[in-house]
Design a protein around this motif. Sequence first.
Motif, mmCIF file in Angstrom:
data_model
loop_
_atom_site.group_PDB
_atom_site.id
_atom_site.type_symbol
_atom_site.label_atom_id
_atom_site.label_comp_id
_atom_site.label_asym_id
_atom_site.label_seq_id
_atom_site.Cartn_x
_atom_site.Cartn_y
_atom_site.Cartn_z
ATOM 1 N N ASP A 149 0.811 -1.224 0.000
ATOM 2 C CA ASP A 149 0.000 0.000 0.000
ATOM 3 C C ASP A 149 0.841 1.269 0.000
ATOM 4 O O ASP A 149 0.312 2.377 0.089
ATOM 5 C CB ASP A 149 -0.948 0.012 1.200
ATOM 6 C CG ASP A 149 -0.208 0.044 2.540
ATOM 7 O OD1 ASP A 149 1.036 -0.090 2.542
ATOM 8 O OD2 ASP A 149 -0.863 0.197 3.587
ATOM 9 N N GLY A 150 2.176 1.116 -0.082
ATOM 10 C CA GLY A 150 3.067 2.268 -0.114
ATOM 11 C C GLY A 150 3.545 2.721 1.246
ATOM 12 O O GLY A 150 4.392 3.618 1.338
ATOM 13 N N ALA A 151 3.019 2.116 2.314
ATOM 14 C CA ALA A 151 3.432 2.493 3.672
ATOM 15 C C ALA A 151 4.806 1.919 3.996
ATOM 16 O O ALA A 151 5.235 0.904 3.419
ATOM 17 C CB ALA A 151 2.410 2.008 4.693
ATOM 18 N N LEU A 152 5.509 2.564 4.923
ATOM 19 C CA LEU A 152 6.823 2.103 5.373
ATOM 20 C C LEU A 152 6.674 1.366 6.692
ATOM 21 O O LEU A 152 6.102 1.896 7.649
ATOM 22 C CB LEU A 152 7.766 3.296 5.541
ATOM 23 C CG LEU A 152 8.128 4.046 4.260
ATOM 24 C CD1 LEU A 152 8.908 5.307 4.585
ATOM 25 C CD2 LEU A 152 8.928 3.158 3.315
ATOM 26 N N GLN A 153 7.192 0.169 6.746
ATOM 27 C CA GLN A 153 7.104 -0.667 7.953
ATOM 28 C C GLN A 153 8.497 -0.916 8.509
ATOM 29 O O GLN A 153 9.440 -1.181 7.760
ATOM 30 C CB GLN A 153 6.422 -1.995 7.628
ATOM 31 C CG GLN A 153 6.269 -2.911 8.838
ATOM 32 C CD GLN A 153 5.502 -4.172 8.476
ATOM 33 O OE1 GLN A 153 4.528 -4.132 7.732
ATOM 34 N NE2 GLN A 153 5.948 -5.305 9.009
ATOM 35 N N ILE A 154 8.628 -0.849 9.828
ATOM 36 C CA ILE A 154 9.923 -1.021 10.479
ATOM 37 C C ILE A 154 10.388 -2.473 10.384
ATOM 38 O O ILE A 154 9.632 -3.403 10.666
ATOM 39 C CB ILE A 154 9.845 -0.595 11.957
ATOM 40 C CG1 ILE A 154 9.458 0.876 12.061
ATOM 41 C CG2 ILE A 154 11.173 -0.848 12.662
ATOM 42 C CD1 ILE A 154 9.178 1.340 13.479
ATOM 43 N N VAL B 28 -2.056 15.368 2.962
ATOM 44 C CA VAL B 28 -1.702 15.199 1.550
ATOM 45 C C VAL B 28 -1.716 13.742 1.120
ATOM 46 O O VAL B 28 -1.321 13.421 -0.010
ATOM 47 C CB VAL B 28 -0.321 15.833 1.253
ATOM 48 C CG1 VAL B 28 -0.338 17.318 1.550
ATOM 49 C CG2 VAL B 28 0.790 15.135 2.031
ATOM 50 N N GLY B 29 -2.125 12.838 2.033
ATOM 51 C CA GLY B 29 -2.334 11.451 1.638
ATOM 52 C C GLY B 29 -1.211 10.484 1.924
ATOM 53 O O GLY B 29 -1.204 9.371 1.371
ATOM 54 N N VAL B 30 -0.254 10.843 2.751
ATOM 55 C CA VAL B 30 0.795 9.900 3.129
ATOM 56 C C VAL B 30 0.144 8.741 3.897
ATOM 57 O O VAL B 30 -0.699 8.970 4.770
ATOM 58 C CB VAL B 30 1.860 10.594 3.995
ATOM 59 C CG1 VAL B 30 2.858 9.574 4.545
ATOM 60 C CG2 VAL B 30 2.591 11.644 3.170
ATOM 61 N N PRO B 31 0.479 7.487 3.576
ATOM 62 C CA PRO B 31 -0.162 6.340 4.225
ATOM 63 C C PRO B 31 -0.063 6.382 5.753
ATOM 64 O O PRO B 31 0.956 6.813 6.309
ATOM 65 C CB PRO B 31 0.603 5.139 3.658
ATOM 66 C CG PRO B 31 1.141 5.608 2.354
ATOM 67 C CD PRO B 31 1.449 7.066 2.549
ATOM 68 N N GLY C 291 9.526 2.738 -5.212
ATOM 69 C CA GLY C 291 9.331 1.336 -4.844
ATOM 70 C C GLY C 291 10.435 0.835 -3.942
ATOM 71 O O GLY C 291 10.817 1.491 -2.967
ATOM 72 N N GLU C 292 10.970 -0.335 -4.255
ATOM 73 C CA GLU C 292 11.997 -0.962 -3.424
ATOM 74 C C GLU C 292 13.377 -0.462 -3.842
ATOM 75 O O GLU C 292 13.896 -0.842 -4.897
ATOM 76 C CB GLU C 292 11.919 -2.483 -3.531
ATOM 77 C CG GLU C 292 10.625 -3.066 -2.974
ATOM 78 C CD GLU C 292 10.640 -4.572 -2.954
ATOM 79 O OE1 GLU C 292 11.635 -5.168 -3.435
ATOM 80 O OE2 GLU C 292 9.663 -5.169 -2.453
ATOM 81 N N VAL C 293 13.963 0.380 -3.005
ATOM 82 C CA VAL C 293 15.282 0.944 -3.278
ATOM 83 C C VAL C 293 16.313 0.216 -2.415
ATOM 84 O O VAL C 293 16.158 0.147 -1.191
ATOM 85 C CB VAL C 293 15.308 2.457 -2.967
ATOM 86 C CG1 VAL C 293 16.701 3.017 -3.220
ATOM 87 C CG2 VAL C 293 14.257 3.181 -3.787
ATOM 88 N N PRO C 294 17.367 -0.360 -2.998
ATOM 89 C CA PRO C 294 18.378 -1.083 -2.218
ATOM 90 C C PRO C 294 18.969 -0.212 -1.111
ATOM 91 O O PRO C 294 19.314 0.954 -1.332
ATOM 92 C CB PRO C 294 19.442 -1.437 -3.266
ATOM 93 C CG PRO C 294 18.701 -1.480 -4.561
ATOM 94 C CD PRO C 294 17.658 -0.408 -4.456
ATOM 95 N N GLY C 295 19.075 -0.776 0.069
ATOM 96 C CA GLY C 295 19.646 -0.063 1.207
ATOM 97 C C GLY C 295 18.707 0.937 1.829
ATOM 98 O O GLY C 295 19.074 1.613 2.797
ATOM 99 N N LEU C 296 17.483 1.031 1.325
ATOM 100 C CA LEU C 296 16.560 2.045 1.818
ATOM 101 C C LEU C 296 15.183 1.435 2.081
ATOM 102 O O LEU C 296 14.809 1.230 3.235
ATOM 103 C CB LEU C 296 16.463 3.188 0.802
ATOM 104 C CG LEU C 296 16.048 4.549 1.358
ATOM 105 C CD1 LEU C 296 17.015 5.014 2.438
ATOM 106 C CD2 LEU C 296 15.984 5.582 0.236
ATOM 107 N N THR C 297 14.439 1.122 1.038
ATOM 108 C CA THR C 297 13.081 0.608 1.217
ATOM 109 C C THR C 297 12.950 -0.860 0.815
ATOM 110 O O THR C 297 11.875 -1.438 0.952
ATOM 111 C CB THR C 297 12.090 1.447 0.396
ATOM 112 O OG1 THR C 297 12.492 1.439 -0.973
ATOM 113 C CG2 THR C 297 12.053 2.872 0.907
ATOM 114 N N ALA C 298 14.017 -1.460 0.306
ATOM 115 C CA ALA C 298 14.004 -2.888 -0.004
ATOM 116 C C ALA C 298 14.241 -3.689 1.275
ATOM 117 O O ALA C 298 14.814 -3.185 2.242
ATOM 118 C CB ALA C 298 15.071 -3.214 -1.042
#
Length: 426
Positions: free
Chosen positions: A72-77, A154-157, A357-364
């Motif tokens: 859903d685009g949200a960031l999970q720890i 502004v719609g941030v998850p 999307g999935e960025v290495p070292g960041l959101t992947a």
Amino acid sequence: MTDVVAGQPAAAPAPQPLPPRQRSSRGESFRSRIDAATPPERDRAIDGLRALATLGVIVGHWLVGALVVQPDGALQISSPLQTLGWLGPASWMLQMLGLFFLVGGYSAVASQARAQSRGESYRDWVLRRFVRLGRPVVAAISVSAACLLVLGAVGVPTGTLRTWVVLLVQPFWFVLVYAALTALTRYAVAADRRLGAWAALPLFAIVAAGDLLRYGPWQDAVPSWVGLVNLLPGWLFAYQLGVSWARGRLVRRGWWLLLGGGTVAFAVLVLAFDYPLSMVGVPGAERTNSHPPSLLVPALAAIQSGAAIALHRRLNRLLRAPGLWAGVAVVNLAAMTIFCWHQVPMVLVSMGGAVSGEVPGLTAAPEDLGWVLARLAWIPVMAVLLAGIALLTRRFEGPWDGLARGYRLLAAILAVVFAGFAVALY
């Protein structure tokens, strides 16, 4: 600094870059001014150790924390420690809270003595220290509340907003513990008068007893809250060492006993008693060394304290160099602000990465060595962003007397909004 002039000038000339020598002289002037403004009696090594501990904790959190983008685009720890167990020993070098508490105890003795010489009561001294600790926390909560309101609009998850709240609040346990230890300074000094440098040993024994109850043969019959017994003595251990050090103990022979004894205790706990390798919590793990502290925490604190005491004189000489001292001074001037805000740059940079999307070292997902190497490349970006945030919010670390009453009221309202926001997310 450039002057601000009312109105818009016509045909303003383009700014010309400074010649190399002038740029260099400005940098040298900045370093020289800081060096000249430092009192000769200032213990630069203590400030250097505090800066090292602060930066170690920050880099440690950035290295072992991950924010993984969800469908859903949200960031999970998440944490690379879940899948890359071999990273655990890296936390031995980066978990420097024991060093921070050592320096805190050392500094508190001198601060309380100065307050007493001015006729200030112990109660007033403690309250003044509490206010100094609290101002950056209130500022971080208030500004974050305003940011979260805008981001939500502004719609941030919602999941990303929850992650911001968790990571912002997570380090505040340290502030509460540090405040409690500050209030115990008088009793730490009294313990040192009675027992000398050995005053820290009973604290080590209490933590050992707590671990025995938690992890011993009868652990199934012991309630889970028993571990909270370790909370204060586990961190007071290093603070007590700092108090004793400030009072002239540990300087001649004590440092090698701390260094050697701590190393032996640490090795025995890891190799013979299967203590977790990581000094920080690992999501999903049954045991943790940090919350509440296990016996591994004072063992590591003993190693760090012994090394700090042994290197104290050399570090003082090293920090006579104006360039190094300027960096240390800048970090110390905003230490609490940096500490309170240091998780937010990781959220902001990851939010930017989540767009792709999935960025290495960041959101992947942190699943291999490649993620670790990519994260190391992202750390300077987070550092630059943190420096900008600290530059904007550092003013709130000082007295708020010059701040208009309306702004102070707004800060209080936003703090309440943040509390309500956090409760609503959970």
